[in-house]
Design an enzyme around this catalytic site. Structure first.
Site, PDB file in Angstrom:
ATOM      1  N   GLY A  33      49.515  30.016  39.903  1.00 16.12           N
ATOM      2  CA  GLY A  33      48.241  30.523  39.393  1.00 16.12           C
ATOM      3  C   GLY A  33      48.392  31.880  38.748  1.00 16.12           C
ATOM      4  O   GLY A  33      49.512  32.338  38.490  1.00 16.12           O
ATOM      5  N   ASN A  34      47.271  32.516  38.467  1.00 12.87           N
ATOM      6  CA  ASN A  34      47.291  33.858  37.885  1.00 12.87           C
ATOM      7  C   ASN A  34      46.130  34.666  38.456  1.00 12.87           C
ATOM      8  O   ASN A  34      45.343  34.139  39.242  1.00 12.87           O
ATOM      9  CB  ASN A  34      47.234  33.773  36.357  1.00 12.87           C
ATOM     10  CG  ASN A  34      45.957  33.131  35.876  1.00 12.87           C
ATOM     11  OD1 ASN A  34      44.877  33.707  35.972  1.00 12.87           O
ATOM     12  ND2 ASN A  34      46.069  31.912  35.371  1.00 12.87           N
ATOM     13  N   ARG A  35      46.040  35.924  38.076  1.00 12.09           N
ATOM     14  CA  ARG A  35      45.103  36.825  38.748  1.00 12.09           C
ATOM     15  C   ARG A  35      43.729  36.898  38.108  1.00 12.09           C
ATOM     16  O   ARG A  35      42.907  37.731  38.509  1.00 12.09           O
ATOM     17  CB  ARG A  35      45.712  38.229  38.828  1.00 12.09           C
ATOM     18  CG  ARG A  35      46.871  38.308  39.817  1.00 12.09           C
ATOM     19  CD  ARG A  35      47.465  39.704  39.834  1.00 12.09           C
ATOM     20  NE  ARG A  35      46.470  40.720  40.122  1.00 12.09           N
ATOM     21  CZ  ARG A  35      46.520  41.976  39.692  1.00 12.09           C
ATOM     22  NH1 ARG A  35      47.521  42.365  38.922  1.00 12.09           N
ATOM     23  NH2 ARG A  35      45.574  42.835  39.994  1.00 12.09           N
TER      24      ARG A  35
END
Ligand code: CTP
Ligand code: CA
Length: 232
Positions: A33-35
């Protein structure tokens, strides 16, 4: 610009916004995932609604609630987001791609948990490129549709940041590209933002900073001016 806004300059317009961050599964319990929190994208959707638009929000793992009056389509992966945004684009006047889309996904999704005993001390993952959704929308869009992308860059130098933004604007084929500096402590999960809006040729149109809501309205001011020009 105050929090209440009476101008209904997007009345009768259909606006599609993608927001949040996609997740690419590795196995039934893990993902890459990412932030991205979805805050800026949700603020754009909310501001468009307040200016009279009918809004579809394609939402990938938002960390913030969606305000009332917005149609939400939930997605998880980049490929799901592509399907949802492409479907929502037909009949839309504006598409704004604020979502952080995973550039790569695991080549293989395991049906069972990856086990340490089978891997040993290191684990290598093979990843494959996801399609560039925004570039695809730019090619497929109907005439007159205003297409807005976001660009997250970690470049510290102002001139080099603008060069990266210009190259990305030209590569993507967007009408507007919202250039955003991100880092360990900026851009994500924060209440404020600072962006530079670039036009189709990569030239700076405006800078907007402040709350994510006021940045959203700064972006929509330019979007609205492009729509007005188109309908004349
Ligand atoms: N985007 C997209 N599909 C992808 C990757 C990104 O539609 N597979 C969109 C994002 O939603 C954003 C814009 O493209 O609106 C720019 O995303 P960004 O990550 O900054 O650019 P990339 O083209 O992915 O380039 P890189 O990450 O290598 O800088
Ligand atoms: Ca990317």
């Amino acid at each position: 610009r105050g929090p209440t806004r009476i101008t209904q300059d997007l009345a009768g317009r259909r606006v599609v916004v993608s927001a949040g961050g996609t997740r690419e599964p590795l196995d039934p319990v893990r993902f890459l995932g990412n932030r991205s929190s979805g805050r800026q994208g949700v603020a754009v959707a909310e501001a468009a609604r307040a200016r009279g638009a009918s809004v579809v929000l394609v939402a990938a793992h938002l960390e913030v609630p969606v305000p009332a009056g917005i149609e939400v389509v939930q997605v998880s992966t980049a490929l799901e987001l592509q399907v949802a945004v492409t479907a929502a684009m037909s009949g839309a006047d504006v598409v704004i791609m604020a979502a952080a889309v995973a550039d790569y996904r695991p080549a293989e999704v395991r049906n069972e948990k990856i086990k340490k005993e089978e891997q040993g001390d290191t684990l290598s993952l093979e990843l494959v490129r996801n399609p560039d959704i925004l570039a695809g929308l730019a090619e497929a869009r109907a005439p007159g549709l205003v297409l807005v992308g976001f660009a997250a860059e970690t470049e510290r130098d102002d001139a080099r940041l603008l060069d990266l933004g210009r190259a990305k604007a030209l590569r993507k084929g967007t009408d507007l590209l919202v250039l955003n500096r991100v880092g360990w402590n900026e851009g994500f999960a924060t209440e404020s933002n600072e962006v530079i809006v670039l036009d189709a040729t990569g030239d700076k149109v405006v800078e907007a900073s402040g709350s994510k809501s006021s940045v959203a309205n700064g972006i929509l001011d330019i979007v609205a001016s492009l729509l007005v020009r188109d309908s004349r």
